[in-house]
Design a protein around this motif. Sequence first.
Motif: not given
Lengths: 895, 200
Positions: A64-67, A85, A88-90, A92-93, A779, A781, B114, B122
């Motif tokens: 998992i990409v965490t940071k 920053n 990550i949300m891009g 897991y979109n 995104n 965030w 989302y 994540f």
Amino acid sequence: MSNIVENYADLLQEKHLTEDVLTSPYKWEPVDPSAIGEKKVLFGICRHCMQGDCSTLVHIEDGIVTKVEGNDIPPNYGSLCPRGNAAIMGLYNPYRVKTPLMRTNPEKGLDVDPKWKEITWDEALDITANELKKAFEYDPRSIVVNEGWGSKDTLLRPAFVKAFKTPNEVGSHGSLCAVHYGTGLIHGNFPVSLPDLEYCNYHITIGRSLGPNFATAHGSKRLAKALARGMKLVVVDPRCSHEASKGEWVPIRPGSDLAFLLGMAHVMFYEIDKLDWQFLKERTNARYLIRPDGYYARDKETNKPLVWDNTSQKAVPYDTKDIDSPLEGRFMVDGVEMATGYTLIKERFKEYTPEWAEELCTVPASTIRRIANEFVEHAQIGSTIEIDGVTLPFRPVSLNMERNVMSHRYGVYADLVGKLINMMVGAIEVPGACLGSGYRGESVLAPTEDGTMSPGSEAVPVPFKFPPDHIGMQEFFPHAHATPHIVTYAVENPEEFYLDYEIRVWLGVGVNMIRTNAQPERYVEMFKKIPFHADIVYHMDEQAVMADVLLPEHSFLERLRVMPFFPSHQSFDDTVTGLQMIQLRQPVPKLFNTMHVDHILMELAERAGRMYGEGGLLDCINKFDCHIIHDHGMHMREPYLLDLNTKYTYEEIIDRWLKSWKFNDEGKGFKELNEEGAFIKWQPKYTFYHYYHWPGDSTKHEFYFINLKKVGDSLKNNLRKYNIKFPMIDDEDYIFDLYDPVPHWVESSEWNAPEEYDLFAFNWKPPYVSSDVGNVIGNPWMAELYRKDPFEGAACLNPRTAAAKGLKDGDWVRISSRYGSIECPIITSERFHPDGIGISGTYGPGNVGSNPLNTKGPHFNRLIPTSIDTIDPVSASQEIAPKVKVEKIPKPTRS
Amino acid sequence: MKFGMLIDLRKCVGCFACTVACKAEHATPTDISYNKVKKYEVGTYPSVKLKHLPMPCMHCDNPSCMEVCPTGATQKQDNGIVTVDANECIGCKACMIACPYESRQFLSEIKPYYEGQERTPFEVYMQKDFQVGTVVKCDGCIDRVREGLEPACVQTCITGARIFGDLDDPNSEISRLIASSGAVPFQRELGTEPSVYYIF
């Protein structure tokens, strides 16, 4: 009308997908079991703004990409902006396009379900390659390759376009940001010119950002350092922005920047007697004698431009030694009166007093005078600085203009007046001054036989051809940056644009013209007319939903990227001057059935028969020359040139590119880059200053803009030669008034709007959004931030303006230009000019199947005109300060 | 050793990088933020400025939140950082009322990032330790600090406006800067003795 349903009916037998399936995070590719228990850190490069060069580290735990954090190397040295920053949300979109799709519904529209059908990669690539092949055989011009900011992450797109021999590269990004002509003409460079913040002591910035306005990490860092050491910052802007709050805010009526600049230049011409006379005489064409027809007077024997010699009382070639050559005056040469270029400009500027400017731009005449005087005083005319043992002129001032100055009918003139102001104090290409970004090397300022340097980049005109080849009419806009708005008219009415072919295939690469350009409905209608439209896409956006076939690409974290460093968009200082660098992004495991954009392009070239042999993709990669940094970037050379008949992997091509890199003297390749994360080389800092390469009077900049005139006259002559009119224009003076070698006041299309349109609308990029690269608007965030920001999703009004209209905070309004309207609440703020109404970002309009966040907020671009009679005919820049009227409306019941 | 932070408001440009770096570091659920940045204007047209005030937990030496905590969930660590043990917190919210800096939030639910979608991998991976019904706050990136790293908000700051270090060491960068700049805590008069200083 799309041909996809008719042509591929046999593929459309199975059931298609519903919208729900498309927008859910289905089919996450499972984490590789071997990754469980593993922690690793990858080298990264951010791609959440147009600059896209912040070095990052990407942490992965258990697959998992965490940071994602800043890497402590150039150019950002460990810092990272809010968008970076949020990378990550891009990744897991859930609104990403997750697998190749083909529409089954021939009807197209933003709200029309394409009834997508899932197809295999082989099918998607074969269909698209087949259409490309047919179009190539019909006429290569019938292929459009349409790029956006997303496509800046490809290495192969420019070579791909060449391999298909089409002139029709249509850039979506940039028609609202045509800011390049002046830099090309005066600095020989691209994309823009920047202040040298290591030394600059007085910086005037108009219509642009040094970083803070849209939170670019390294630009902001450089500005903070310059302010901390005492640099004075003057921000001319209708809005007191993040950076205006760090310096002196000079409020200006939106869309009137040229008046301010002309007023400032007037003060320098007529009220200040200590300009950099040596620079003007030695390093510009200001003393060249100009004939009554506007061209240089030339020596009959040598053909060299003439200057006046007071000693011999005659005109002599400009490079004659030991002459006393005046900057100013009118002289009789062969019975004809001629003036110096300096004189012509000064005389033309006589009427542009600060009082005249104040009437137009509202900046008090006293303020214009003070700023002009402070600029000259801080220039330290005559001073020098020693850098690593080399003595160079020192001019620690810089005036810089950008998007919100240049995006008007007079945009190029405003840019050029700014250049005049810098030249009057010698603040061009020396330490502390205004420097061109892009290629930094010996060749840039090399003189021509006329003594002046060659125009570079977009100041080099596209040759005229009739009938035109380019679907965006580059032949009629020879200095245009991008002309997608013109394309919409040309596709609608090809006869009026003299086109002798039709567009058959449209291939989008990381692009969304509908959101990022003006009048979205024009683009929607244009796409309905395209026979075959495939997009290489990241998420289900407005342009994607208009396509026939979607070729889903990796998100940027999944995308292997090797990138040479491009001098940036905001400023320079010692963190980047002299820097040569290759950065690396190592890909994280992919989540969906997507492909790397360059793999897609290689597959399409291979399947369409455009990969091998002379003129194929491999050949074009060998010949690729970056238009920004040329041989400082990816530039293939012996012995690493690709064999034209060998199938290479993408990594093998990169390896050869790296080994060819000009600054790679150790033979390092892809393996070593993966070990080191970046190749970093520093050149001596003094070589970064172009004066060093061409000192003294060895080269000259244009003060009298002869090349602008030449191109305008050439275009006019071609209209005569072919007996044609300028498309959509009845009065061609409207075009050619902007090709005068002496800039002058020109009204934008908005100055004569009917009285009811009483405010100028204007726009800026907020930190959360910037240019929406990688759909940061979608995104969550970022949404968490902009939803709580009262100045986002609203129209900002000065409280007194609002009161005069009977409006208060929270009231809903309809804002209408003569071209479109939007609806949103208002917020009052003392930070806004009373004649403006400010709307930030590029929110909306959204489409069926899109991330709901993309459907919210006012879509400012709806207010902007596109037609040729509103744009700058030199740069094709659109007008981004449209006049609007504001009416109160009931608050809508929807959210 | 007492960790503290210095925020130079002359350099802050209100970009919210600190807010997002914090969210990423801690995977704070939707609408939970340990690092808010307040935005405000001063003056009237044309003499006006846009200002920002980043507000992490002040990690006070005299934390009023700890005083009122009935279970001992809130603790002042040896390094000066004030923490909340979710296993001890009963969600009574007394600390939220006591904290004058609004540094604490009640976690009433964990909503997916989302909206209307499944939680991303994540979120599933990173939000395991959050307990609905407890109070959450900035933990000074205590795990990073113990590894010798700076807090995420400090590392990411795009203008270098944040300095982190040992307030007990008079020779540390932060101590020297506080002394030379006259930096002061926000609303020092409240008497909580914050460890976060500002250059206004």
